[in-house]
Design a protein around this motif. Structure first.
Motif, PDB file in Angstrom:
ATOM      1  N   MET A 151       0.817  -1.190   0.000  1.00 30.40           N
ATOM      2  CA  MET A 151       0.000   0.000   0.000  1.00 30.40           C
ATOM      3  C   MET A 151       0.864   1.258   0.000  1.00 30.40           C
ATOM      4  O   MET A 151       0.489   2.239  -0.611  1.00 30.40           O
ATOM      5  N   LEU A 152       1.990   1.227   0.693  1.00 34.22           N
ATOM      6  CA  LEU A 152       2.860   2.401   0.735  1.00 34.22           C
ATOM      7  C   LEU A 152       3.338   2.831  -0.650  1.00 34.22           C
ATOM      8  O   LEU A 152       3.325   4.030  -0.944  1.00 34.22           O
ATOM      9  N   PRO A 153       3.750   1.916  -1.535  1.00 32.91           N
ATOM     10  CA  PRO A 153       4.163   2.363  -2.869  1.00 32.91           C
ATOM     11  C   PRO A 153       3.030   3.049  -3.638  1.00 32.91           C
ATOM     12  O   PRO A 153       3.262   4.037  -4.332  1.00 32.91           O
ATOM     13  N   ALA A 154       1.803   2.567  -3.478  1.00 32.22           N
ATOM     14  CA  ALA A 154       0.666   3.186  -4.168  1.00 32.22           C
ATOM     15  C   ALA A 154       0.423   4.598  -3.643  1.00 32.22           C
ATOM     16  O   ALA A 154       0.141   5.519  -4.419  1.00 32.22           O
ATOM     17  N   ILE A 155       0.558   4.798  -2.348  1.00 29.61           N
ATOM     18  CA  ILE A 155       0.375   6.125  -1.753  1.00 29.61           C
ATOM     19  C   ILE A 155       1.514   7.043  -2.183  1.00 29.61           C
ATOM     20  O   ILE A 155       1.298   8.211  -2.494  1.00 29.61           O
ATOM     21  N   ALA A 156       2.729   6.518  -2.225  1.00 32.16           N
ATOM     22  CA  ALA A 156       3.881   7.332  -2.619  1.00 32.16           C
ATOM     23  C   ALA A 156       3.768   7.782  -4.079  1.00 32.16           C
ATOM     24  O   ALA A 156       4.136   8.910  -4.412  1.00 32.16           O
ATOM     25  N   ALA A 204      -8.360  -0.106  -4.783  1.00 32.61           N
ATOM     26  CA  ALA A 204      -8.491  -0.819  -6.058  1.00 32.61           C
ATOM     27  C   ALA A 204      -7.124  -1.176  -6.630  1.00 32.61           C
ATOM     28  O   ALA A 204      -6.920  -2.288  -7.127  1.00 32.61           O
ATOM     29  N   THR A 205      -6.172  -0.246  -6.541  1.00 42.15           N
ATOM     30  CA  THR A 205      -4.820  -0.504  -7.038  1.00 42.15           C
ATOM     31  C   THR A 205      -4.172  -1.656  -6.282  1.00 42.15           C
ATOM     32  O   THR A 205      -3.502  -2.501  -6.874  1.00 42.15           O
ATOM     33  N   CYS A 206      -4.389  -1.701  -4.973  1.00 35.79           N
ATOM     34  CA  CYS A 206      -3.776  -2.727  -4.124  1.00 35.79           C
ATOM     35  C   CYS A 206      -4.603  -4.018  -4.052  1.00 35.79           C
ATOM     36  O   CYS A 206      -4.196  -4.963  -3.375  1.00 35.79           O
ATOM     37  N   ARG A 207      -5.756  -3.989  -4.685  1.00 38.13           N
ATOM     38  CA  ARG A 207      -6.665  -5.143  -4.693  1.00 38.13           C
ATOM     39  C   ARG A 207      -7.089  -5.549  -3.294  1.00 38.13           C
ATOM     40  O   ARG A 207      -7.032  -6.724  -2.909  1.00 38.13           O
ATOM     41  N   ILE A 208      -7.488  -4.546  -2.506  1.00 41.29           N
ATOM     42  CA  ILE A 208      -8.055  -4.777  -1.185  1.00 41.29           C
ATOM     43  C   ILE A 208      -9.416  -4.096  -1.150  1.00 41.29           C
ATOM     44  O   ILE A 208      -9.745  -3.293  -2.016  1.00 41.29           O
TER      45      ILE A 208
END
Length: 79
Positions: free
Chosen positions: A1-6, A18-22
């Motif tokens: 999740m951290l890479p998606a937020i960054a 959605a990006t992290c599939r959660i």
């Protein structure tokens, strides 16, 4: 999740989930755990809340584990 937020700090939690599939219900809990552990911070911006990674990964004041506030994890399945 951290890479998606960054990659996209202005993204909505719905989009990050959605990006992290959660699920959308899981995303805020993970963000809360990461914030408490010092990996990111939240900032209100009108009706939205911006989530930013902490510089260097953690803030100096963080020391508690994200799980420290909850009970120990039980078995993943029942026998």
């Amino acid at each position: 999740m951290l890479p998606a937020i960054a990659r996209e700090p202005s993204a909505r939690l719905r989009d990050i989930a959605a990006t992290c599939r959660i699920t959308e219900r899981t995303a805020p809990r993970i963000v809360s755990d990461l914030e408490e552990a010092g990996y990111l911070s939240r900032e209100r911006d009108g009706r939205r809340t911006a989530v930013h990674p902490s510089p260097g990964g953690r803030t100096p004041s963080s020391g508690r584990s994200p799980r420290a506030r909850s009970e120990p994890a039980g078995p993943l399945h029942s026998p």
